[in-house]
Structure formats: structure tokens, C-alpha cells
Design a protein around this motif. Sequence first.
Motif, PDB file in Angstrom:
ATOM      1  N   VAL A  23     -66.521  -3.989  23.156  1.00  0.00           N
ATOM      2  CA  VAL A  23     -67.506  -3.144  22.476  1.00  0.00           C
ATOM      3  C   VAL A  23     -67.411  -1.743  23.061  1.00  0.00           C
ATOM      4  O   VAL A  23     -67.339  -1.577  24.281  1.00  0.00           O
ATOM      5  CB  VAL A  23     -68.934  -3.697  22.677  1.00  0.00           C
ATOM      6  CG1 VAL A  23     -69.949  -2.853  21.912  1.00  0.00           C
ATOM      7  CG2 VAL A  23     -69.013  -5.160  22.244  1.00  0.00           C
ATOM      8  N   GLY A  24     -67.410  -0.730  22.200  1.00  0.00           N
ATOM      9  CA  GLY A  24     -67.341   0.649  22.672  1.00  0.00           C
ATOM     10  C   GLY A  24     -68.415   1.500  22.030  1.00  0.00           C
ATOM     11  O   GLY A  24     -68.830   1.236  20.902  1.00  0.00           O
ATOM     12  N   ILE A  25     -68.845   2.530  22.733  1.00  0.00           N
ATOM     13  CA  ILE A  25     -69.896   3.384  22.174  1.00  0.00           C
ATOM     14  C   ILE A  25     -69.334   4.476  21.281  1.00  0.00           C
ATOM     15  O   ILE A  25     -70.082   5.211  20.646  1.00  0.00           O
ATOM     16  CB  ILE A  25     -70.768   4.016  23.276  1.00  0.00           C
ATOM     17  CG1 ILE A  25     -69.971   5.033  24.099  1.00  0.00           C
ATOM     18  CG2 ILE A  25     -71.373   2.952  24.172  1.00  0.00           C
ATOM     19  CD1 ILE A  25     -70.848   5.892  24.984  1.00  0.00           C
ATOM     20  N   SER A  26     -68.006   4.591  21.234  1.00  0.00           N
ATOM     21  CA  SER A  26     -67.377   5.574  20.362  1.00  0.00           C
ATOM     22  C   SER A  26     -66.531   4.849  19.320  1.00  0.00           C
ATOM     23  O   SER A  26     -66.488   3.615  19.274  1.00  0.00           O
ATOM     24  CB  SER A  26     -66.537   6.558  21.177  1.00  0.00           C
ATOM     25  OG  SER A  26     -66.126   7.647  20.365  1.00  0.00           O
ATOM     26  N   ALA A  27     -65.856   5.617  18.478  1.00  0.00           N
ATOM     27  CA  ALA A  27     -65.104   5.042  17.368  1.00  0.00           C
ATOM     28  C   ALA A  27     -63.750   4.504  17.822  1.00  0.00           C
ATOM     29  O   ALA A  27     -63.228   4.917  18.862  1.00  0.00           O
ATOM     30  CB  ALA A  27     -64.904   6.099  16.283  1.00  0.00           C
ATOM     31  N   PRO A  28     -63.152   3.619  17.053  1.00  0.00           N
ATOM     32  CA  PRO A  28     -61.810   3.131  17.365  1.00  0.00           C
ATOM     33  C   PRO A  28     -60.748   3.976  16.671  1.00  0.00           C
ATOM     34  O   PRO A  28     -61.055   4.776  15.786  1.00  0.00           O
ATOM     35  CB  PRO A  28     -61.829   1.719  16.787  1.00  0.00           C
ATOM     36  CG  PRO A  28     -62.682   1.859  15.561  1.00  0.00           C
ATOM     37  CD  PRO A  28     -63.742   2.892  15.920  1.00  0.00           C
ATOM     38  N   THR A  29     -59.522   3.782  17.063  1.00  0.00           N
ATOM     39  CA  THR A  29     -58.393   4.379  16.363  1.00  0.00           C
ATOM     40  C   THR A  29     -57.770   3.331  15.442  1.00  0.00           C
ATOM     41  O   THR A  29     -58.072   2.135  15.540  1.00  0.00           O
ATOM     42  CB  THR A  29     -57.323   4.869  17.346  1.00  0.00           C
ATOM     43  OG1 THR A  29     -56.754   3.733  18.026  1.00  0.00           O
ATOM     44  CG2 THR A  29     -57.915   5.830  18.372  1.00  0.00           C
ATOM     45  N   THR A  81     -62.344  -9.737  18.884  1.00  0.00           N
ATOM     46  CA  THR A  81     -63.544  -9.227  18.230  1.00  0.00           C
ATOM     47  C   THR A  81     -63.794  -7.810  18.737  1.00  0.00           C
ATOM     48  O   THR A  81     -63.906  -7.586  19.943  1.00  0.00           O
ATOM     49  CB  THR A  81     -64.752 -10.130  18.519  1.00  0.00           C
ATOM     50  OG1 THR A  81     -64.449 -11.461  18.065  1.00  0.00           O
ATOM     51  CG2 THR A  81     -65.999  -9.622  17.804  1.00  0.00           C
ATOM     52  N   LEU A  82     -63.884  -6.866  17.802  1.00  0.00           N
ATOM     53  CA  LEU A  82     -63.961  -5.455  18.164  1.00  0.00           C
ATOM     54  C   LEU A  82     -65.178  -4.821  17.501  1.00  0.00           C
ATOM     55  O   LEU A  82     -65.328  -4.855  16.274  1.00  0.00           O
ATOM     56  CB  LEU A  82     -62.692  -4.736  17.714  1.00  0.00           C
ATOM     57  CG  LEU A  82     -62.495  -3.297  18.195  1.00  0.00           C
ATOM     58  CD1 LEU A  82     -62.275  -3.261  19.712  1.00  0.00           C
ATOM     59  CD2 LEU A  82     -61.304  -2.662  17.481  1.00  0.00           C
ATOM     60  N   VAL A  83     -66.049  -4.234  18.324  1.00  0.00           N
ATOM     61  CA  VAL A  83     -67.267  -3.583  17.836  1.00  0.00           C
ATOM     62  C   VAL A  83     -67.284  -2.152  18.359  1.00  0.00           C
ATOM     63  O   VAL A  83     -67.062  -1.913  19.548  1.00  0.00           O
ATOM     64  CB  VAL A  83     -68.531  -4.334  18.305  1.00  0.00           C
ATOM     65  CG1 VAL A  83     -69.787  -3.650  17.788  1.00  0.00           C
ATOM     66  CG2 VAL A  83     -68.480  -5.791  17.835  1.00  0.00           C
ATOM     67  N   ALA A  84     -67.551  -1.197  17.467  1.00  0.00           N
ATOM     68  CA  ALA A  84     -67.480   0.217  17.827  1.00  0.00           C
ATOM     69  C   ALA A  84     -68.793   0.929  17.538  1.00  0.00           C
ATOM     70  O   ALA A  84     -69.709   0.367  16.929  1.00  0.00           O
ATOM     71  CB  ALA A  84     -66.338   0.880  17.058  1.00  0.00           C
ATOM     72  N   ASP A  96     -79.578   1.385  17.537  1.00  0.00           N
ATOM     73  CA  ASP A  96     -80.067   0.948  16.228  1.00  0.00           C
ATOM     74  C   ASP A  96     -78.991   0.375  15.315  1.00  0.00           C
ATOM     75  O   ASP A  96     -79.304  -0.278  14.317  1.00  0.00           O
ATOM     76  CB  ASP A  96     -80.761   2.106  15.508  1.00  0.00           C
ATOM     77  CG  ASP A  96     -79.821   3.286  15.290  1.00  0.00           C
ATOM     78  OD1 ASP A  96     -78.769   3.354  15.963  1.00  0.00           O
ATOM     79  OD2 ASP A  96     -80.135   4.149  14.458  1.00  0.00           O
ATOM     80  N   ALA A  97     -77.710   0.596  15.635  1.00  0.00           N
ATOM     81  CA  ALA A  97     -76.645   0.101  14.763  1.00  0.00           C
ATOM     82  C   ALA A  97     -75.307   0.124  15.492  1.00  0.00           C
ATOM     83  O   ALA A  97     -75.094   0.904  16.426  1.00  0.00           O
ATOM     84  CB  ALA A  97     -76.556   0.948  13.488  1.00  0.00           C
ATOM     85  N   MET A  98     -74.410  -0.750  15.048  1.00  0.00           N
ATOM     86  CA  MET A  98     -73.049  -0.813  15.561  1.00  0.00           C
ATOM     87  C   MET A  98     -72.112  -1.071  14.392  1.00  0.00           C
ATOM     88  O   MET A  98     -72.546  -1.476  13.309  1.00  0.00           O
ATOM     89  CB  MET A  98     -72.900  -1.921  16.609  1.00  0.00           C
ATOM     90  CG  MET A  98     -73.811  -1.763  17.812  1.00  0.00           C
ATOM     91  SD  MET A  98     -73.550  -3.048  19.055  1.00  0.00           S
ATOM     92  CE  MET A  98     -74.850  -2.643  20.233  1.00  0.00           C
ATOM     93  N   LEU A  99     -70.821  -0.865  14.615  1.00  0.00           N
ATOM     94  CA  LEU A  99     -69.833  -1.035  13.566  1.00  0.00           C
ATOM     95  C   LEU A  99     -68.881  -2.162  13.953  1.00  0.00           C
ATOM     96  O   LEU A  99     -68.157  -2.056  14.949  1.00  0.00           O
ATOM     97  CB  LEU A  99     -69.054   0.273  13.369  1.00  0.00           C
ATOM     98  CG  LEU A  99     -68.449   0.544  12.005  1.00  0.00           C
ATOM     99  CD1 LEU A  99     -69.524   0.605  10.933  1.00  0.00           C
ATOM    100  CD2 LEU A  99     -67.656   1.840  12.034  1.00  0.00           C
ATOM    101  N   VAL A 100     -68.893  -3.232  13.190  1.00  0.00           N
ATOM    102  CA  VAL A 100     -68.006  -4.364  13.449  1.00  0.00           C
ATOM    103  C   VAL A 100     -66.682  -4.107  12.741  1.00  0.00           C
ATOM    104  O   VAL A 100     -66.599  -4.125  11.518  1.00  0.00           O
ATOM    105  CB  VAL A 100     -68.627  -5.687  12.964  1.00  0.00           C
ATOM    106  CG1 VAL A 100     -67.675  -6.854  13.240  1.00  0.00           C
ATOM    107  CG2 VAL A 100     -69.972  -5.920  13.641  1.00  0.00           C
ATOM    108  N   MET A 101     -65.625  -3.874  13.521  1.00  0.00           N
ATOM    109  CA  MET A 101     -64.318  -3.558  12.961  1.00  0.00           C
ATOM    110  C   MET A 101     -63.429  -4.782  12.817  1.00  0.00           C
ATOM    111  O   MET A 101     -62.553  -4.828  11.961  1.00  0.00           O
ATOM    112  CB  MET A 101     -63.610  -2.524  13.832  1.00  0.00           C
ATOM    113  CG  MET A 101     -64.340  -1.193  13.979  1.00  0.00           C
ATOM    114  SD  MET A 101     -64.684  -0.349  12.400  1.00  0.00           S
ATOM    115  CE  MET A 101     -63.084  -0.289  11.627  1.00  0.00           C
ATOM    116  N   CYS A 102     -63.630  -5.768  13.667  1.00  0.00           N
ATOM    117  CA  CYS A 102     -62.815  -6.989  13.627  1.00  0.00           C
ATOM    118  C   CYS A 102     -63.674  -8.152  14.108  1.00  0.00           C
ATOM    119  O   CYS A 102     -64.157  -8.140  15.241  1.00  0.00           O
ATOM    120  CB  CYS A 102     -61.581  -6.818  14.518  1.00  0.00           C
ATOM    121  SG  CYS A 102     -60.430  -8.214  14.460  1.00  0.00           S
TER     122      CYS A 102
END
Length: 262
Positions: free
Chosen positions: A222-228, A241-244, A249-255
Motif C-alpha cells: 500500500v502506498g500513499i502516492s500513485a503507482p506507475t 495486491t496493490l493499493v495506491a 477517506d479513500a484509496m485506489l485499488v490497482m490490483c
Amino acid sequence: MTSSRVEPAAILRPTGMTPGERALPVESPVAVEVDGLGYAVMMMTPADLAAFAVGFMLTERLADGPADVIDAEPFEGDAGWVLRITLAERCRGRIADRVRHRTSDTSCGLCGIAGLEQLRRPVDGRPARPAATREALFAAQVALRGHQPLNALTGAVHAAAACAADGRVLMTYEDVGRHNALDKLIGALALAGQTAAFILVTSRLSFEMVDKALIAGVAMLVGISAPTTLAVDHARAHGLTLVALARADAMLVMCDPWGVFA
């Protein structure tokens, strides 16, 4: 040369999840060859490579001025890009010495790697199903600030934290380099014979960060910034499992290969 790519994602909130998408910066390995010698592999956005060639040669002390960079030709291949740089005759003696003595720093690409073929390092096994819940991710994100004493003092360092399945922060390491902070954490976990339900980092999620998490056998990063783009591709290829963009209040599930957040 494309600098961004739109990827599907899921917006994770404490109350549920909704579909979405995100524009990601393109990350690609660029192998820098100087006068026929492999010098470094930089993980970067493969755009403006002519300008990068001049700047990199100047900052590496291989050239004294832009006129010393005679040519810079980029070529795209299956594994990434090759940037072939030709220096002025008077500068050519420097490259052999720099290849022998070059040291890594916080801005390097993949330290110690000089060719694209060396990127294809095996990753044994696949990550397990994450045990952490949605609530655990938000709890860890809120708690992390209290585990960053050096950043509280300086405001200038990254952190990597090992978190339990309920979101408790088990241990945290800080460093001016995000890769270094994660290596410290992975080393400490290995020395202690411990594992983490997930790792939370205070940085963007690059290929190298994903690769380190895979080597460590962690189930979720899990990262607090965006992925590449390359980070997402690497996570998908190996089932991490990758969360960015982790926020309170919200997170972005990328994988989400196990569907734990579905």
C-alpha cells in the motif's frame, strides 16, 4: 513516446468500493550506453531522452558541456529502451573509470544494473491471499504519522511500515530514499523472523518498490502516492495486491487478484 496510460481501478472507501480509472505515468527501463559501454539502467518516463542524455552526462561528470554530447539515439525494444550516447573524444577516457567506481545514490535507477537483460530477475512463488481487511488499511494510514519521528523532525524522509492484519503498525523504518526505507524494513523483518500482513510506504509505487515487496513475500503493498504503469504491470503479473493513493477517506485499488475488496 507516450508519457501516461489510463488504467482501470477501484475506489476503496471505508463504506464500500466503486469502479473508476486513473491516469498513470509511464515507467520504463532505459539502458544508458555510453560510447558502447553499458553504464546504468534508469527507471523513468521515456520522453525527452535527448535532454536527459545531456543532463545525465553533465551530472555524472562524464561531460563538461552540452557540446561534449555528440549524439544521443534512443531505441525501443521488447524489454525497454536503449539510449546510446556518444561523447566527444576528449571525454571518452572518463567512462571506463566511472563504470569501475560508480556508486549508488538516492536518485539512481537500478543500482548496479547496466543492461536491460539484468532486469529479468526471477520472482519465486506468488503472494498469499491478504489477511488484512478494508478497515485495517484505513487504520494503518491514520496511525502511520505517529511512527515517523525523523519525518516529524525534518519533513524530508520516507517511511516503510510493516502492518498487522488489524492495521496495527508493527515496525517502521525511515530514510531519505524510499527504496532504502523499504530495504531496511524488509531486512528487519527477515532478521526478526517476522512477517507483515501488508506493507505501507509513504511514496509512489514504482517497479522497484513492487519488486522488493514480491521478493519479501508480502501479500499486499500500500502506498500513499500513485503507482506507475510498470508497477501495476509487475503486480498483476505476479499476483501482488496493490493499493495506491492511500488517504483517510479513500484509496485506489490497482490490483486485487484475490478479490479481497470486492
